[in-house]
Motif scaffolding. Structure first.
Motif, PDB file in Angstrom:
ATOM      1  N   ASP A   1      31.262 107.946   9.385  1.00 24.63           N
ATOM      2  CA  ASP A   1      32.313 106.941   9.549  1.00 24.63           C
ATOM      3  C   ASP A   1      31.862 105.545   9.148  1.00 24.63           C
ATOM      4  OD1 ASP A   1      33.982 108.918  10.557  1.00 24.63           O
ATOM      5  OD2 ASP A   1      33.302 108.590  12.620  1.00 24.63           O
ATOM      6  N   ASP A   2      30.591 105.384   8.788  1.00 24.83           N
ATOM      7  CA  ASP A   2      30.050 104.059   8.498  1.00 24.83           C
ATOM      8  C   ASP A   2      29.542 103.992   7.060  1.00 24.83           C
ATOM      9  OD1 ASP A   2      30.517 103.315  11.135  1.00 24.83           O
ATOM     10  OD2 ASP A   2      28.532 103.976  11.788  1.00 24.83           O
ATOM     11  N   LEU A   3      29.682 102.813   6.492  1.00 23.92           N
ATOM     12  CA  LEU A   3      29.064 102.518   5.204  1.00 23.92           C
ATOM     13  C   LEU A   3      27.695 101.919   5.483  1.00 23.92           C
ATOM     14  CD1 LEU A   3      29.682 102.600   2.130  1.00 23.92           C
ATOM     15  CD2 LEU A   3      30.329 100.179   2.327  1.00 23.92           C
ATOM     16  N   ARG A   4      26.629 102.595   5.041  1.00 16.94           N
ATOM     17  CA  ARG A   4      25.263 102.185   5.357  1.00 16.94           C
ATOM     18  C   ARG A   4      24.627 101.509   4.148  1.00 16.94           C
ATOM     19  NH1 ARG A   4      22.043 107.207   7.467  1.00 16.94           N
ATOM     20  NH2 ARG A   4      21.001 105.653   8.786  1.00 16.94           N
ATOM     21  N   GLY A   5      23.632 100.680   4.422  1.00 20.50           N
ATOM     22  CA  GLY A   5      22.985 100.019   3.295  1.00 20.50           C
ATOM     23  C   GLY A   5      21.877  99.086   3.717  1.00 20.50           C
ATOM     24  N   THR A   6      21.202  98.541   2.719  1.00 21.38           N
ATOM     25  CA  THR A   6      20.130  97.575   2.931  1.00 21.38           C
ATOM     26  C   THR A   6      20.059  96.648   1.731  1.00 21.38           C
ATOM     27  OG1 THR A   6      17.762  97.303   3.366  1.00 21.38           O
ATOM     28  CG2 THR A   6      18.381  99.064   1.884  1.00 21.38           C
ATOM     29  N   ILE A   7      19.537  95.457   1.947  1.00 17.69           N
ATOM     30  CA  ILE A   7      19.296  94.513   0.864  1.00 17.69           C
ATOM     31  C   ILE A   7      18.024  93.742   1.191  1.00 17.69           C
ATOM     32  CG2 ILE A   7      20.748  92.712   1.902  1.00 17.69           C
ATOM     33  CD1 ILE A   7      21.467  91.868  -0.967  1.00 17.69           C
ATOM     34  N   ALA A   8      17.203  93.527   0.181  1.00 19.70           N
ATOM     35  CA  ALA A   8      15.946  92.796   0.339  1.00 19.70           C
ATOM     36  C   ALA A   8      15.781  91.865  -0.848  1.00 19.70           C
ATOM     37  CB  ALA A   8      14.757  93.751   0.436  1.00 19.70           C
ATOM     38  N   ALA A   9      15.217  90.697  -0.588  1.00 23.94           N
ATOM     39  CA  ALA A   9      15.010  89.708  -1.646  1.00 23.94           C
ATOM     40  C   ALA A   9      13.657  89.046  -1.459  1.00 23.94           C
ATOM     41  CB  ALA A   9      16.113  88.658  -1.623  1.00 23.94           C
ATOM     42  N   GLU A  10      13.016  88.724  -2.565  1.00 20.81           N
ATOM     43  CA  GLU A  10      11.769  87.975  -2.531  1.00 20.81           C
ATOM     44  C   GLU A  10      11.653  87.149  -3.804  1.00 20.81           C
ATOM     45  OE1 GLU A  10       8.551  91.142  -4.350  1.00 20.81           O
ATOM     46  OE2 GLU A  10       8.705  90.912  -2.183  1.00 20.81           O
ATOM     47  N   GLY A  11      10.929  86.046  -3.694  1.00 19.51           N
ATOM     48  CA  GLY A  11      10.760  85.195  -4.858  1.00 19.51           C
ATOM     49  C   GLY A  11       9.848  84.025  -4.560  1.00 19.51           C
ATOM     50  N   GLU A  12       9.500  83.314  -5.593  1.00 20.48           N
ATOM     51  CA  GLU A  12       8.684  82.118  -5.461  1.00 20.48           C
ATOM     52  C   GLU A  12       9.013  81.162  -6.590  1.00 20.48           C
ATOM     53  OE1 GLU A  12       4.600  83.178  -5.560  1.00 20.48           O
ATOM     54  OE2 GLU A  12       4.656  83.990  -7.575  1.00 20.48           O
ATOM     55  N   PHE A  13       8.932  79.836  -6.272  1.00 16.86           N
ATOM     56  CA  PHE A  13       9.271  78.814  -7.244  1.00 16.86           C
ATOM     57  C   PHE A  13       8.300  77.651  -7.111  1.00 16.86           C
ATOM     58  CE2 PHE A  13      13.205  81.133  -6.872  1.00 16.86           C
ATOM     59  CZ  PHE A  13      13.707  81.122  -8.165  1.00 16.86           C
ATOM     60  N   ASP A  14       8.008  77.033  -8.234  1.00 18.24           N
ATOM     61  CA  ASP A  14       7.220  75.817  -8.277  1.00 18.24           C
ATOM     62  C   ASP A  14       8.183  74.635  -8.224  1.00 18.24           C
ATOM     63  OD1 ASP A  14       5.515  73.733  -8.724  1.00 18.24           O
ATOM     64  OD2 ASP A  14       4.636  74.525 -10.569  1.00 18.24           O
TER      65      ASP A  14
ATOM     66  N   PHE B   1      12.481  82.551 -14.103  1.00 25.62           N
ATOM     67  CA  PHE B   1      12.849  81.188 -14.455  1.00 25.62           C
ATOM     68  C   PHE B   1      11.614  80.470 -14.981  1.00 25.62           C
ATOM     69  CE2 PHE B   1      15.571  82.713 -11.085  1.00 25.62           C
ATOM     70  CZ  PHE B   1      16.846  82.349 -11.485  1.00 25.62           C
ATOM     71  N   LEU B   2      11.826  79.273 -15.494  1.00 25.86           N
ATOM     72  CA  LEU B   2      10.692  78.505 -15.975  1.00 25.86           C
ATOM     73  C   LEU B   2       9.735  78.162 -14.845  1.00 25.86           C
ATOM     74  CD1 LEU B   2      12.425  76.040 -18.473  1.00 25.86           C
ATOM     75  CD2 LEU B   2      11.076  78.077 -19.013  1.00 25.86           C
ATOM     76  N   ALA B   3      10.258  78.016 -13.624  1.00 29.70           N
ATOM     77  CA  ALA B   3       9.426  77.593 -12.496  1.00 29.70           C
ATOM     78  C   ALA B   3       9.265  78.669 -11.437  1.00 29.70           C
ATOM     79  CB  ALA B   3      10.010  76.338 -11.854  1.00 29.70           C
ATOM     80  N   GLY B   4       9.660  79.927 -11.705  1.00 30.31           N
ATOM     81  CA  GLY B   4       9.512  80.960 -10.678  1.00 30.31           C
ATOM     82  C   GLY B   4      10.254  82.221 -11.047  1.00 30.31           C
ATOM     83  N   ASP B   5      10.428  83.084 -10.082  1.00 27.90           N
ATOM     84  CA  ASP B   5      11.122  84.345 -10.317  1.00 27.90           C
ATOM     85  C   ASP B   5      11.673  84.865  -8.998  1.00 27.90           C
ATOM     86  OD1 ASP B   5       9.029  86.301  -9.086  1.00 27.90           O
ATOM     87  OD2 ASP B   5       7.875  85.090 -10.500  1.00 27.90           O
ATOM     88  N   ILE B   6      12.662  85.739  -9.090  1.00 25.57           N
ATOM     89  CA  ILE B   6      13.247  86.383  -7.920  1.00 25.57           C
ATOM     90  C   ILE B   6      13.424  87.867  -8.201  1.00 25.57           C
ATOM     91  CG2 ILE B   6      14.470  84.313  -7.142  1.00 25.57           C
ATOM     92  CD1 ILE B   6      17.035  85.553  -8.306  1.00 25.57           C
ATOM     93  N   GLU B   7      13.446  88.653  -7.146  1.00 28.54           N
ATOM     94  CA  GLU B   7      13.731  90.083  -7.225  1.00 28.54           C
ATOM     95  C   GLU B   7      14.576  90.463  -6.023  1.00 28.54           C
ATOM     96  OE1 GLU B   7      11.420  94.387  -7.052  1.00 28.54           O
ATOM     97  OE2 GLU B   7      10.511  92.701  -8.150  1.00 28.54           O
TER      98      GLU B   7
END
Length: 695
Positions: A261-274, A242-248
């Motif tokens: 028998d299970d659906l396994r998974g993970t999710i991770a997020a990071e970012g910074e903004f002005d 973005f104009l003021a930051g970014d995310i991943e």
């Protein structure tokens, strides 16, 4: 000079009629009866950054075309090179036909064709061989793509293949009717990335096929199917600027044989903004379906997951920080509900010049919440709010003696829930002061020596009710806090009474080296109730001994240890060695922690970690790494790998073994393989000088 003036005079009317056509320079130049311009001998043509060299160029005035005889060499403004035997082009050297042509893109990718038809920014190559390998007479390249037709779109920086075969040393490997690949100048293009092959004890033999999708100039997503005999997994990565930051955002979802028998998974997020006005927003977090998922798939070996949201503002005279943290434990022997899992803090601080020194003041608050419903330590929730003010300054006295003074006062109020020992809010006042004297002594010669004895006399106290210690349980004693007002990492505990901190440092600097040794300890009027392993318990601390060595050539050694009063027993110790140059990168560390029930460590902990990389040439890279549990005399991790590359291919092979186990994941061995064809990667690979053709 005379020849050049004559050529310019002859070319001016021709160039005017050709409407800004190419400029020609040659050994001989003449005009035929049909008013065609013929240039022979070392012919060069120039047009808007494009340069053409040829044996003969004929300009047909009536058709406004250039007929060119080779050998032909064309270099455009981007640095791309085109060679041909014969050509028929327009005066702008853009549209036309070339025979026996070869195009070199970004000095990497070669496209050889029987015929090239050019129209503006698009070239159509017929009967084409594409490779970034060195081509030697009488020998097929390491790899090549042969296609019936290749379209090169210079504006889109894309290569389109029709009826394409991939060959290794002339042997066909596979065939595709159509495919699209980016040219070397394309930094972001939708398409397949480097495939990886992975073999794991837990997941079997499988392959990862990452596919990059450009969603626009500021967004993209990478989808990576992971297929093996024991799992079906889809990995994702989304990025947006973005104009003021970014995310991943990264994640994975799996169906496997480990938990069928299970659906396994993970999710991770990071970012910074002005956020404006100097405020910055930063966040990061990870969620996972079960405790063993990250280890099983090799994503992480973290045993605690922290998710943090923080707003901060930092400038030369003030600091503001507000954060909220959630912790999830993946340890077998740890109850997440009693960690505590939720923590928050808020702080503001300002500094300004006052009374010949620096005045600092501020306010802060922090707290935590346990989800365990119990009375006492297992269910206790706690919040603290406070304010502080401090002043520090220094003066240079006679004989080079440096005096430093510091005064500080803290006022805190506490509110504790689910603990019958603290039914009501209470407060505490903690004043502190210290005076430190330093006497730096310098001797100059072939090398420079600095000897600095230091003595610091300090006092701190506490008035009010004593809170339970939640944030100061793990106390460290090192050079950074030897002369500090307090050595506790948090706010709950206070180092009360008077104390005298003594230290001696010796620094030596000479041609090609710098070394330093420091020794110190703390003497108190009141016994300190710290853990035995911290080296700060009782009225007399352990001896702190540290040393550093830095040598030219990239070698560095840093070590510190705690020694008992008689210097006959070793306490907490650590050492690190780093060595980095053009051939070697080495990092080795040793850590020793004595047993201490107060730090919830019933047994001695000691381990080595070593990571090394050796680059004997620009083609070979050898890697090795290990983590060894010295206390239990067994390895924890080990890995080896090697990489080989030349001008057209990168190969990476790795093997890793994890020896540790938990209730959710046992020991495992992983093997990895990746092969990258250079020339389709926007120049991200380091260039390797091709070898010499033999014979």
């Amino acid at each position: 000079m005379k020849r050049l003036l004559v050529l310019i005079a002859l070319l001016l009317p021709v160039a005017a009629r050709a409407q800004d056509s190419a400029v020609l320079v040659a050994d001989e130049l003449f005009v035929t009866a049909d008013e065609d311009l013929v240039a022979t001998g070392n012919v060069q043509a120039f047009y808007q950054g494009t340069v053409l060299s040829a044996a003969q160029v004929t300009y047909d005035r009536e058709s406004d075309r250039l007929s060119i005889l080779g050998p032909i060499l064309i270099r455009d403004a981007r640095g791309n090179i085109l060679t041909a035997d014969r050509a028929d082009l327009d005066p702008r050297l853009e549209d036309g036909l070339l025979r026996g042509a070869r195009i070199v893109l970004d000095q990497q990718l070669q496209l050889a064709a029987n015929r090239v038809d050019r129209l503006g920014d698009v070239s159509a190559l017929t009967a084409t061989a594409v490779t970034s390998c060195q081509v030697c007479p009488g020998r097929t390249p390491l790899w090549e793509i042969r296609a019936g037709r290749v379209i090169h779109d210079e504006a889109a920086e894309q290569l389109y293949f029709e009826n394409a075969r991939f060959l290794v040393r002339g042997v066909p490997i596979f065939w595709v009717p159509r495919m699209r690949l980016p040219d070397p100048g394309n930094e972001r293009a939708t398409g397949l990335l480097i495939p990886q092959v992975r073999t794991s004890d837990r997941l079997g033999f499988g392959a990862k096929l990452p596919y990059f999708v450009e969603l626009g100039p500021s967004r993209d997503v990478t989808l990576t199917p992971y297929l093996s005999s024991r799992t079906l997994t889809l990995e994702t990565r989304y990025r947006q600027a973005f104009l003021a930051g970014d995310i991943e955002i990264t994640g994975a979802v799996s169906r496997d044989d480990i938990l069928p028998d299970d659906l396994r998974g993970t999710i991770a997020a990071e970012g910074e903004f002005d956020l404006g006005r100097g405020l910055r927003l930063e966040f990061s977090g990870t969620a996972v379906s079960d405790e063993g998922y990250l280890l099983d798939y090799g994503y992480s070996d973290a045993d605690r997951l922290e998710s943090v949201v923080e707003v901060n503002r930092v400038d030369p005279s003030s600091l503001f920080v507000a954060d909220l943290t959630h912790i999830r434990s993946l340890r077998d022997d740890e109850d997440e509900a009693t960690l505590p899992p939720l923590l928050g803090s808020l702080g503001w601080e300002r500094r300004l010049e006052a009374a010949g020194g620096t005045l600092g003041f501020g306010a802060d608050a922090d707290g935590f919440l346990r989800t365990e419903r119990a009375d006492g330590a297992e269910g206790r929730d706690m919040m603290r709010a406070g304010a502080f003010a401090e002043w520090r300054g220094d003066r240079v006295l006679r004989f080079g003696l440096l005096a430093e003074g510091q005064v500080r006062g803290d006022l805190d109020t506490y509110r504790i829930v689910d603990d019958p020992d603290h039914p009501a809010p209470f407060y505490r006042i903690a004043p502190a002061a210290a005076v430190t004297l330093r006497w730096p002594l310098v001797r100059r010669g072939a090398s420079a020596d600095l000897i600095e004895p230091v003595a610091s006399l300090g006092w701190s106290g506490a008035r009010g009710e004593e809170p339970p210690d939640e944030d100061s349980r793990l106390v460290e004693f090192d050079e950074a806090n030897l002369f500090a007002l307090t050595r506790f990492p948090g706010e709950d505990d206070v180092e009360e009474g008077g104390r005298l901190s003594l230290g001696l440092a010796w620094t030596r600097q000479g041609p090609g080296f710098t070394s330093a040794v420091a020794l110190g300890r703390v003497l108190r009027t009141e016994a300190q109730d710290s853990s035995g392993a911290s080296g700060l318990s009782g009225t007399v601390s352990d001896w702190l001994l540290s040393g550093q060595v830095d040598l030219d050539g990239g070698f560095a050694l840093d070590a510190r240890t705690l020694l008992a009063d008689e210097m006959d027993a070793i306490g907490k110790s650590e050492a690190r060695v780093d060595w980095s140059n053009d051939l070697v990168t080495l990092s080795a560390a040793y850590l020793f922690l004595p047993a201490d029930d107060a730090e919830e460590r019933p047994d001695v902990a000691a381990e080595w970690t070593i990571d090394a990389e050796w680059r004997p040439s620009d083609r070979w890279t050898l890697r090795a790494g290990t983590r060894y549990d010295v206390a239990n005399d067994r390895p924890a991790r080990a890995g080896v790998g090697f990489g080989w590359r030349n001008e057209c291919v990168d190969v990476d092979v790795s093997a890793a073994r994890r020896y540790t186990s938990s209730d959710d994941s046992g020991p495992s061995t992983d093997f990895g393989l990746s092969v990258n064809l250079n020339g389709f990667s926007a120049g991200r690979q380091a260039r390797v000088t091709p070898g010499q053709c033999r014979g």
